[in-house]
Design a protein around this motif. Structure first.
Motif, PDB file in Angstrom:
ATOM      1  N   LYS A 418       1.408  -1.543   0.198  1.00  0.00           N
ATOM      2  CA  LYS A 418       0.309   0.122  -0.203  1.00  0.00           C
ATOM      3  C   LYS A 418       0.903   1.153  -0.118  1.00  0.00           C
ATOM      4  O   LYS A 418       0.653   1.963  -0.265  1.00  0.00           O
ATOM      5  CB  LYS A 418      -1.125   0.149   1.094  1.00  0.00           C
ATOM      6  CG  LYS A 418      -2.039   0.871   1.520  1.00  0.00           C
ATOM      7  CD  LYS A 418      -2.605   0.994   2.534  1.00  0.00           C
ATOM      8  CE  LYS A 418      -3.861   1.723   2.392  1.00  0.00           C
ATOM      9  NZ  LYS A 418      -3.400   2.897   2.398  1.00  0.00           N
ATOM     10  N   ASN A 421       1.468   1.952  -3.657  1.00  0.00           N
ATOM     11  CA  ASN A 421       0.249   2.745  -4.657  1.00  0.00           C
ATOM     12  C   ASN A 421       0.268   3.785  -4.057  1.00  0.00           C
ATOM     13  O   ASN A 421      -0.167   4.931  -4.591  1.00  0.00           O
ATOM     14  CB  ASN A 421      -0.805   1.428  -4.267  1.00  0.00           C
ATOM     15  CG  ASN A 421      -0.504   0.166  -5.547  1.00  0.00           C
ATOM     16  OD1 ASN A 421      -0.151   1.194  -6.037  1.00  0.00           O
ATOM     17  ND2 ASN A 421      -2.233  -0.448  -4.849  1.00  0.00           N
ATOM     18  N   ASP A 422       0.371   4.679  -2.384  1.00  0.00           N
ATOM     19  CA  ASP A 422       0.077   6.060  -2.072  1.00  0.00           C
ATOM     20  C   ASP A 422       1.403   6.725  -2.557  1.00  0.00           C
ATOM     21  O   ASP A 422       0.758   8.095  -2.875  1.00  0.00           O
ATOM     22  CB  ASP A 422      -0.184   5.301  -0.607  1.00  0.00           C
ATOM     23  CG  ASP A 422      -1.418   4.888   0.313  1.00  0.00           C
ATOM     24  OD1 ASP A 422      -2.335   4.414  -0.749  1.00  0.00           O
ATOM     25  OD2 ASP A 422      -1.220   4.214   1.218  1.00  0.00           O
ATOM     26  N   GLY A 425       2.178   6.135  -7.092  1.00  0.00           N
ATOM     27  CA  GLY A 425       0.783   5.810  -7.770  1.00  0.00           C
ATOM     28  C   GLY A 425       0.390   4.213  -8.156  1.00  0.00           C
ATOM     29  O   GLY A 425       1.060   3.092  -7.683  1.00  0.00           O
ATOM     30  N   HIS A 426      -0.794   4.448  -8.573  1.00  0.00           N
ATOM     31  CA  HIS A 426      -1.328   3.243  -8.787  1.00  0.00           C
ATOM     32  C   HIS A 426      -0.670   2.240 -10.099  1.00  0.00           C
ATOM     33  O   HIS A 426      -0.556   1.268 -10.663  1.00  0.00           O
ATOM     34  CB  HIS A 426      -3.119   3.285  -8.641  1.00  0.00           C
ATOM     35  CG  HIS A 426      -3.814   3.235  -7.841  1.00  0.00           C
ATOM     36  ND1 HIS A 426      -3.587   2.061  -7.122  1.00  0.00           N
ATOM     37  CD2 HIS A 426      -3.856   4.258  -6.817  1.00  0.00           C
ATOM     38  CE1 HIS A 426      -4.693   2.188  -5.832  1.00  0.00           C
ATOM     39  NE2 HIS A 426      -4.489   4.018  -5.979  1.00  0.00           N
ATOM     40  N   GLY A 429       2.123   0.942  -9.343  1.00  0.00           N
ATOM     41  CA  GLY A 429       2.055  -0.477  -8.375  1.00  0.00           C
ATOM     42  C   GLY A 429       1.668  -1.117  -9.634  1.00  0.00           C
ATOM     43  O   GLY A 429       1.939  -2.772  -8.464  1.00  0.00           O
ATOM     44  N   ASP A 430       0.770  -1.384 -10.397  1.00  0.00           N
ATOM     45  CA  ASP A 430       0.859  -1.864 -11.236  1.00  0.00           C
ATOM     46  C   ASP A 430       2.066  -2.623 -12.630  1.00  0.00           C
ATOM     47  O   ASP A 430       1.553  -3.916 -11.967  1.00  0.00           O
ATOM     48  CB  ASP A 430      -0.256  -1.380 -12.207  1.00  0.00           C
ATOM     49  CG  ASP A 430      -1.840  -0.479 -12.126  1.00  0.00           C
ATOM     50  OD1 ASP A 430      -1.665  -1.897 -11.192  1.00  0.00           O
ATOM     51  OD2 ASP A 430      -2.133  -0.321 -12.533  1.00  0.00           O
ATOM     52  N   GLY A 455      -5.955  -6.796  -6.179  1.00  0.00           N
ATOM     53  CA  GLY A 455      -4.914  -6.462  -5.089  1.00  0.00           C
ATOM     54  C   GLY A 455      -3.702  -7.657  -5.329  1.00  0.00           C
ATOM     55  O   GLY A 455      -3.066  -7.039  -6.319  1.00  0.00           O
ATOM     56  N   ASP A 456      -3.151  -6.509  -3.870  1.00  0.00           N
ATOM     57  CA  ASP A 456      -1.287  -7.535  -4.064  1.00  0.00           C
ATOM     58  C   ASP A 456      -1.597  -8.801  -3.340  1.00  0.00           C
ATOM     59  O   ASP A 456      -0.970  -9.731  -2.967  1.00  0.00           O
ATOM     60  CB  ASP A 456      -0.412  -6.396  -2.947  1.00  0.00           C
ATOM     61  CG  ASP A 456      -1.145  -6.483  -1.877  1.00  0.00           C
ATOM     62  OD1 ASP A 456      -2.455  -7.078  -1.326  1.00  0.00           O
ATOM     63  OD2 ASP A 456      -1.109  -6.103  -0.985  1.00  0.00           O
TER      64      ASP A 456
END
Length: 809
Positions: A418, A421-422, A425-426, A429-430, A455-456
């Motif tokens: 998380k 991502n935070d 950015g997503h 994260g992808d 998610g993860d």
């Protein structure tokens, strides 16, 4: 006149002549024409009574009137009886003459009308035939003379033009034209055409007329000739409304045929192509001219059906239709096509044509593959999703049940993903998730399956793996994910926690196995992350216990089972009551007294701590307001969790709570943990200043157990420090505790902050804190937390403040 002279006179005339005696009414003389007319010799005719040749009663009455002297002449048509008995039509004129003064007679002149009557009958018959022809034709007919005056028209003409009844009999050309023009949408064009006809009698013309009624008429005008002269004009009007609509439909059908996205071609009974649309030409890779006449069955093939052509022909003959999915060779490539082949029959029920529809299935098959991928694959990583994983595990389960086999399910959750991502950015994260999936796949065998749950979280299915194999795979995955990552030129580290469940020991369905592996994974998270753990039945017991406690905790709020106890805070120098800390307590009908140490961490984990914290705040303020109104004001301290403090409306909720209870803000103290202050320092600073602006006091609870920093003590509007019980418990013997507590008290005094020592249970601890000049304490030495009524009784026994300005009971 002599008889010879009279006979000569009679024979010199062309008409048949009789002389009749007025007294006897017998024929006294007759010429050859009269004998020829009735078919008798003159000699036989002379002397015959005239009435003997009469046919009708009127003729007989006439001769009776002559005999009676009532009439002497007549000119009319009459009928004579011939020698063969036939009636002969004649024009008759009877006159009284005097061959001699004393010898009158009747001269009967007869003209044969048989030829004329025959001509009239022929003409009438022809007119009748013509009239019947005019009425039986489907066209409206109008005949006019050269001046445009109406000579004739048929009923069809009257119907087409909605001719009023009054115009059916006597109608002038002017009246008719006025009516026709009124029926037209474009009367000017009609007048222009009429003028062109009037200027040339020999012209022939065809034009289209549109009526207001919606009819469309085709008018054809030709000159009427007689004896090589133009006598008039004949107009024929044909209703082509349906024809026009049919032509429009045919044109539309042709457009549909040509523009259809499907390939369409038509064959004759021999299945030879006679017509094809452009799409067909494109898909068959033929020129249009090369396609026509070719054998249609050669276009399609299917390696799995060598008798495809025979199958199609038999289906068309038996059922009139065939459909299927086959292959069509275009260039060097085989293209899948969907074909519908329909047979058309003639009026005798014989095959006349066939129509073939086919379309390229390439895009549909590709779309189907994409749909299957979406249905069975994770969009981001391309890994099997839960559905495909379930199918593979279900197959393995059936095999394992028969053969007594086993396999493992690994539940993987990335640690602190998380944060990536935070912060990054997503999209970043992808890319990390794709790299993670690739690394895990390289740690697994071809027979194994890795699935992304969302998610993860990932689930690995290890085919035919025992506990040793599962442990090897888990360690391999941990090592792979422990290596540094490099994404978008950024280096970082990442780890994961893994729970392992074994079939059949831990479950006999995929859902049960995933649940067990998930439970084991969360136990790894609780123990520090970055490791793996096999599922144990006790984990499930603990999980069920937590679930039961969570449910009971929420139900307790609905049932009003929570209570507040108040623990006094006492001055060390003189024993004055300085304040009280509100402590939440819960007694459950089934669970009994539930320790805050049991349910508060669970509430923080589930987020229910917000609800509990809001209730504690409201109840504590209410009680403080009650003491204020009774003349015994006392500062009440309320613990605030990090999650509660982070709520956007926290400051507004505190302000509203104080205002509704009409409590002086200085009588409310909020105890905050150090973690609140360092998570988002800027936001925390703004909220703390807003709370201080309300007049509320702020204290740091459990000081020294978190991330202690002199910077936030200097910057934040804090008025009190509370030394955690873990540092007080070892006093006065423990050297480290003495050093920590002494330094904290000295620092607080230097910063002009008040200090409260928590968990004071012995007099020795109290005396040592007093020697350090610690301001106050709370703990069992004075009292545990008490209900409000018992707390009031305790407060009454405590020392009253020595000066009027101090607060207390």
């Amino acid at each position: 006149m002599t008889d010879e002279g009279l006979a000569g006179l009679l024979d010199g005339t062309l008409d048949a002549i009789w002389l009749v005696d007025p007294k006897t009414l017998r024929i006294t003389a007759a010429n050859l024409s009269a004998a020829t007319l009735v078919g008798l010799p003159v000699a036989q005719l002379v002397g015959m009574p005239a009435i003997a040749l009469a046919v009708t009663p009127e003729d007989m009455f006439f001769w009776e009137d002559v005999a009676a002297g009532l009439t002497h002449s007549i000119h009319s048509n009459a009928m004579l009886r011939g020698a063969n008995g036939d009636a002969i039509a004649v024009e008759r004129k009877v006159s009284r003459i005097w061959p001699s003064p004393d010898n009158p007679c009747y001269l009967v002149a007869l003209r044969d009308l048989r030829a004329e009557k025959a001509a009239e009958e022929t003409l009438e018959h022809r007119v009748s035939e013509l009239s019947a022809t005019l009425e039986s034709t489907g066209d409206g007919i109008l005949v006019t003379d050269l001046r445009g005056e109406v000579r004739n028209f048929n009923q069809r003409f009257a119907d087409l033009w909605a001719l009023p009844v009054e115009l059916h009999t006597v109608v002038s050309g002017e009246q008719l034209n006025a009516h026709l023009q009124n029926q037209l949408l474009d009367p000017q064009a009609y007048l222009a055409a009429a003028q062109a006809l009037a200027s040339d009698d020999l012209v022939e013309q065809v034009d289209i007329l549109q009526l207001r009624s919606g009819r469309v008429l085709e008018r054809r005008s030709v000159p009427q000739r007689s004896r090589n002269r133009v006598r008039g004009r004949v107009y024929s009007f044909r209703d082509i409304t349906v024809q026009r609509e049919s032509e429009g439909q045919l044109r539309l059908a042709a457009k549909v045929f040509d523009s259809s996205p499907e390939a369409v071609f038509i064959t004759n009974a021999a299945l030879e192509v006679v017509q094809a649309n452009p799409r067909c030409v494109a898909l068959t890779d033929h020129a249009s001219s090369g396609l026509l006449g070719s054998r249609a069955l050669q276009f399609f093939h299917d390696p799995a059906r060598p008798q495809l052509s025979t199958e199609i022909e038999m289906a068309l003959l038996a059922h009139g239709i065939w459909s299927g999915e086959v292959w069509r060779t275009v260039g060097e490539a085989a293209v899948a096509v969907e074909v519908s082949w329909v047979a058309l029959q003639d009026a005798q029920g014989q095959l006349s044509h066939t129509v073939v529809f086919f379309k390229d299935m390439t895009e549909r098959l590709e779309a189907q593959r994409r749909i299957e991928k979406l249905a069975y694959r994770d969009v981001l990583t391309g890994l099997p999703n839960r559905l495909l994983l379930g199918q593979r595990v279900e197959f393995a389960l059936r095999l394992a049940e028969r053969s007594g086999g086993h396999f493992a399910i690994l539940f993987l959750d990335l640690d602190r993903f998380k944060n990536i991502n935070d912060s990054l950015g997503h999209a970043f994260g992808d890319r990390v998730l794709m790299e993670v999936a690739d690394r895990i796949l390289h740690c697994m065998r071809d027979v194994d399956t890795l699935s992304r749950m969302g998610g993860d979280e990932f689930v690995a299915f290890l085919q035919d793996a025992d506990a040793m194999g599962a442990e090897v795979a888990a360690r391999r995955i941990l090592d792979a994910l422990a290596r540094p990552f490099l994404v978008d030129e950024m280096n970082f580290s990442l780890g994961c926690s893994i729970g392992v469940a074994m079939y059949p020991a831990d479950g006999r369905t995929l859902d049960d196995l995933i649940k067990c592996a998930d439970t084991a994974m969360y136990r790894v998270k609780e123990r520090g992350r970055g490791n793996f753990r096999f599922y144990q039945p006790q984990m499930n017991v603990d999980l069920l216990s937590r679930m039961k406690l969570d449910h009971a905790m929420r139900r307790a709020m609905e049932s009003g089972l929570y209570r507040l106890h108040y623990q006094p805070q006492v001055a060390l120098d003189d024993g004055r009551l300085l304040g009280a800390e509100a402590l939440v307590r819960w007694t459950d009908p089934e669970l009994g007294v539930v320790s805050p140490a049991a349910f508060i961490p669970l509430a923080e984990e589930s987020g229910f701590i917000i609800t509990i914290g809001n209730w504690v705040m409201q109840e504590a303020v209410r009680q403080a307001a009650t003491w204020q109104r009774s003349g015994r004001p006392l500062v009440v301290s309320v613990n605030v969790s990090a999650l509660q403090f982070q709520q956007p409306d926290f400051v507004e909720r505190v302000a509203r709570c104080i205002a509704e209870a009409e409590l002086k803000p200085a009588l409310l103290e909020l105890e905050l943990t150090e973690s609140i202050l360092v998570q988002d320092a800027n936001e925390a600073l703004a909220r703390l200043h807003a709370l201080a602006g309300l007049g509320v006091s702020l204290a740091i609870d459990d000081f020294g157990t978190g991330y202690s920093s002199l910077a936030y003590l200097k910057k934040f509007p804090i008025s009190k420090l509370k030394i955690d019980r873990t540092f007080v418990m070892g006093l006065p013997e423990d050297e480290s505790d003495r050093a920590i507590v002494g330094a904290t008290v000295a620092m607080a005094r230097a910063l002009k902050l008040s200090v409260v020592a928590e968990g004071v249970e012995t007099q020795a601890q109290c005396d040592y804190l007093r020697e350090l000049q610690c301001a106050s304490y709370q703990g069992y030495l004075c009292s545990a937390g008490l209900p409000a009524a018992e707390f009031e009784a305790l407060a009454a026994r405590l020392m009253q403040p020595p000066h009027p300005g101090a607060l207390g009971f």
